[in-house]
Design an enzyme around this catalytic site. Sequence first.
Site, short mmCIF file in Angstrom:
data_model
loop_
_atom_site.label_atom_id
_atom_site.label_comp_id
_atom_site.label_asym_id
_atom_site.label_seq_id
_atom_site.Cartn_x
_atom_site.Cartn_y
_atom_site.Cartn_z
N HIS A 116 11.67 12.76 8.97
CA HIS A 116 11.65 12.70 7.50
C HIS A 116 10.86 13.92 7.02
O HIS A 116 9.66 13.84 6.73
CB HIS A 116 10.99 11.40 7.00
CG HIS A 116 10.80 11.39 5.51
ND1 HIS A 116 11.84 11.43 4.62
CD2 HIS A 116 9.68 11.37 4.75
CE1 HIS A 116 11.37 11.42 3.38
NE2 HIS A 116 10.06 11.40 3.44
N ASP A 153 16.29 9.31 2.52
CA ASP A 153 17.13 10.49 2.76
C ASP A 153 18.60 10.06 2.87
O ASP A 153 19.49 10.72 2.34
CB ASP A 153 16.68 11.18 4.05
CG ASP A 153 15.17 11.40 4.08
OD1 ASP A 153 14.68 12.22 3.29
OD2 ASP A 153 14.48 10.71 4.85
P1 NAD Z 1 -0.51 6.78 -3.89
O1 NAD Z 1 -1.58 7.80 -3.74
O2 NAD Z 1 -0.04 6.42 -5.25
O3 NAD Z 1 -0.90 5.44 -3.14
C1 NAD Z 1 -1.44 5.45 -1.86
C2 NAD Z 1 -2.42 4.28 -1.81
O4 NAD Z 1 -2.86 4.16 -0.47
C3 NAD Z 1 -3.66 4.50 -2.69
O5 NAD Z 1 -3.81 3.39 -3.57
C4 NAD Z 1 -4.80 4.58 -1.68
O6 NAD Z 1 -6.01 4.01 -2.17
C5 NAD Z 1 -4.22 3.78 -0.52
N1 NAD Z 1 -4.84 4.06 0.77
C6 NAD Z 1 -5.34 5.22 1.24
N2 NAD Z 1 -5.85 5.04 2.47
C7 NAD Z 1 -5.67 3.76 2.80
C8 NAD Z 1 -5.99 2.96 3.93
N3 NAD Z 1 -6.64 3.47 4.97
N4 NAD Z 1 -5.66 1.66 3.92
C9 NAD Z 1 -5.02 1.11 2.86
N5 NAD Z 1 -4.70 1.81 1.75
C10 NAD Z 1 -5.01 3.11 1.72
O7 NAD Z 1 0.72 7.32 -3.01
P2 NAD Z 1 2.24 6.83 -3.02
O8 NAD Z 1 3.00 7.68 -3.99
O9 NAD Z 1 2.32 5.36 -3.12
O10 NAD Z 1 2.71 7.33 -1.57
C11 NAD Z 1 2.20 6.74 -0.40
C12 NAD Z 1 2.70 7.51 0.83
O11 NAD Z 1 4.10 7.38 0.97
C13 NAD Z 1 2.43 9.03 0.80
O12 NAD Z 1 2.00 9.46 2.07
C14 NAD Z 1 3.79 9.60 0.46
O13 NAD Z 1 3.93 10.93 0.89
C15 NAD Z 1 4.67 8.66 1.24
N6 NAD Z 1 6.11 8.63 0.88
C16 NAD Z 1 7.01 8.50 1.89
C17 NAD Z 1 8.37 8.44 1.62
C18 NAD Z 1 9.39 8.33 2.72
O14 NAD Z 1 10.60 8.46 2.42
N7 NAD Z 1 9.03 8.08 3.97
C19 NAD Z 1 8.79 8.49 0.29
C20 NAD Z 1 7.84 8.60 -0.73
C21 NAD Z 1 6.49 8.67 -0.42
C1 LMR Z 2 10.02 11.91 -0.45
O1 LMR Z 2 10.88 12.21 0.37
O2 LMR Z 2 10.26 11.81 -1.67
C2 LMR Z 2 8.62 11.59 0.02
O3 LMR Z 2 8.51 11.77 1.40
C3 LMR Z 2 7.57 12.32 -0.73
C4 LMR Z 2 7.52 13.77 -0.33
O4 LMR Z 2 6.42 14.23 0.01
O5 LMR Z 2 8.55 14.43 -0.37
#
Ligand code: NAD
Ligand code: LMR
Length: 327
Positions: A187, A159
């Site tokens: 967030h 952000d």
């Molecule tokens: P994704 O679905 O591509 O990957 C997530 C992975 O986590 C999968 O491979 C899944 O098998 C694995 N997983 C699920 N449960 C698990 C566990 N108990 N232990 C270990 N691994 C496990 O998703 P992504 O696009 O990589 O996003 C991951 C997370 O990050 C989501 O919750 C998304 O919303 C979040 N995210 C946060 C931000 C932020 O700014 N804070 C930004 C982008 C995404």
């Molecule tokens: C983001 O900010 O891009 C991530 O947290 C993914 C989402 O759910 O918005």
Amino acid sequence: MKAPVRVTVTGAAGQISYSLLFRIAAGDMLGKDQPVILQMLEITPALEALKGVAMELDDCAFPLLAGMVCTDDANVAFKDTDYALLVGARPRGPGMERKDLLEANAAIFSVQGKAINAHASRDIKVLVVGNPANTNALIAQRNAPDINPRQFTAMTRLDHNRAQTQLAQKTGKSINDVTKMLIWGNHSSTQYPDIHNTLVAGKPAMGLIDQAWYESEFIPVVQQRGAAIIKARGASSAASAANAAIFHMRDWALGTPANDWVSMGVYSDGSYGIDKGLIYSFPCVCKNGDWEIVQGLAINDFSQAKMKATEKELQEERDAVKALLPS
Ligand code: NAD
Ligand code: LMR
């Protein structure tokens, strides 16, 4: 060359990790003189895909990659680890708010908090990326009572980076000219991107833009950027999220630049009147591997209302996961 450190990444076969792991192994996070052992955690059905990621890491011949562990056992993944990036969690789809993921994801962080408590280095630095990141960080922290709560953080750096770019583009300046950007709170769409202390090429940002743009464009664009990316890409942000995770950990471990600060979701000590114990995004400076909240910023009524709104959402999220928060 330094002795290797252990870095745990969860969700290691997911889309964020596919950007993240290669940059950690290349030295972008902890420096070009710091070898790393990657300890990668996945759920059992994703272990085959994780094997492929590990093969690709091998094929990069990274000089700093001193070892790899691929596992579906949290007790193995967190063993003696120095840094943990908790990415593994379900992402949201179109039309969802991040807090809609609480039910699906919260249990993951209570299990992992316990494993960290039992097995990790006592000096571990934890960054939670999986959404809803602040409350998941709170769950992990509360399940790791033997680790200092200050060592659990949540990612609002994406952000922060988004807000810097929006302001640089609006004022026609370079990203390098924008300092003292600030994201308060969660967030989520209640986060408060605050530019009252931000400088653009040394000048106060508020003098360079008008209030209408600030309130009706800048703030909503930053708050809704994650949703806009999901709409455009059909999947949530990945490379930019991995980049933000690298920046967060790098600055925490190696220090923030002079005359600037970064936004980090950290354990609230009551600064700025925010409920103690929440994981809330504050302006932080880091040095010697530790962070501290920047104190003494003037807060006007507009800011105060927005800081309280995002605090209220975090209190509600905390109350919703009460069952996972040992006292
Ligand atoms: P994704 O679905 O591509 O990957 C997530 C992975 O986590 C999968 O491979 C899944 O098998 C694995 N997983 C699920 N449960 C698990 C566990 N108990 N232990 C270990 N691994 C496990 O998703 P992504 O696009 O990589 O996003 C991951 C997370 O990050 C989501 O919750 C998304 O919303 C979040 N995210 C946060 C931000 C932020 O700014 N804070 C930004 C982008 C995404
Ligand atoms: C983001 O900010 O891009 C991530 O947290 C993914 C989402 O759910 O918005």
